[in-house]
Write a protein that holds these residues in place. Sequence first.
Motif, PDB file in Angstrom:
ATOM      1  N   GLN A  12       6.085 -12.609 -33.231  1.00  0.00           N
ATOM      2  CA  GLN A  12       6.862 -12.692 -31.890  1.00  0.00           C
ATOM      3  C   GLN A  12       5.708 -13.188 -30.909  1.00  0.00           C
ATOM      4  O   GLN A  12       4.625 -12.974 -31.016  1.00  0.00           O
ATOM      5  N   GLY A  15       2.107 -11.514 -30.124  1.00  0.00           N
ATOM      6  CA  GLY A  15       1.722 -10.885 -31.221  1.00  0.00           C
ATOM      7  C   GLY A  15       0.347 -11.601 -31.834  1.00  0.00           C
ATOM      8  O   GLY A  15      -0.264 -12.703 -31.012  1.00  0.00           O
ATOM      9  N   VAL A 119       5.797 -18.734 -34.325  1.00  0.00           N
ATOM     10  CA  VAL A 119       5.788 -17.858 -33.376  1.00  0.00           C
ATOM     11  C   VAL A 119       7.199 -18.072 -32.607  1.00  0.00           C
ATOM     12  O   VAL A 119       7.337 -18.987 -31.945  1.00  0.00           O
ATOM     13  N   SER A 120       7.993 -16.992 -32.530  1.00  0.00           N
ATOM     14  CA  SER A 120       9.337 -17.038 -32.228  1.00  0.00           C
ATOM     15  C   SER A 120      10.054 -15.687 -32.108  1.00  0.00           C
ATOM     16  O   SER A 120       9.415 -14.594 -32.798  1.00  0.00           O
ATOM     17  N   SER A 121      10.821 -15.520 -31.101  1.00  0.00           N
ATOM     18  CA  SER A 121      11.412 -14.305 -30.831  1.00  0.00           C
ATOM     19  C   SER A 121      12.917 -14.180 -31.574  1.00  0.00           C
ATOM     20  O   SER A 121      13.361 -13.175 -31.302  1.00  0.00           O
TER      21      SER A 121
END
Length: 121
Positions: A12, A15, A119-121
């Motif tokens: 996320q 992070g 990198v992703s929510s």
Amino acid sequence: VQLQASGGGLVQPGGSLRLSCAASGSTLDDYAIGWFRQAPEKKREIVSCISSDGISTYYEDPVKGRFTISRNHAATTVYLQMNSLKPDDTAVYYCAAGDGCSEYDLERGSWGQGTLVTVSS
């Protein structure tokens, strides 16, 4: 020298991840090690480099203060600690061994396979 990159994954925003670049066939005492990345539809770019003596380190502006490159005492593995990750850090990350930390030297050296960082929510 043969290189094996690992440690990528999905994280996320905000992070952390630690990438590893493990050497076989030789130690890294004679090589500068650079980390590159290539995002979808973008050119490959250098991110960071550590000199062959393991003392000098270099970072490109987008990662300064967030990424740290280091090498283990046995000079068999180089790490890239990535903190405060952003979606823009999403890319395939590669490590390369060369005579020095210039892109010219690293491009002409030995490369490991890439490891994907998302990198992703």
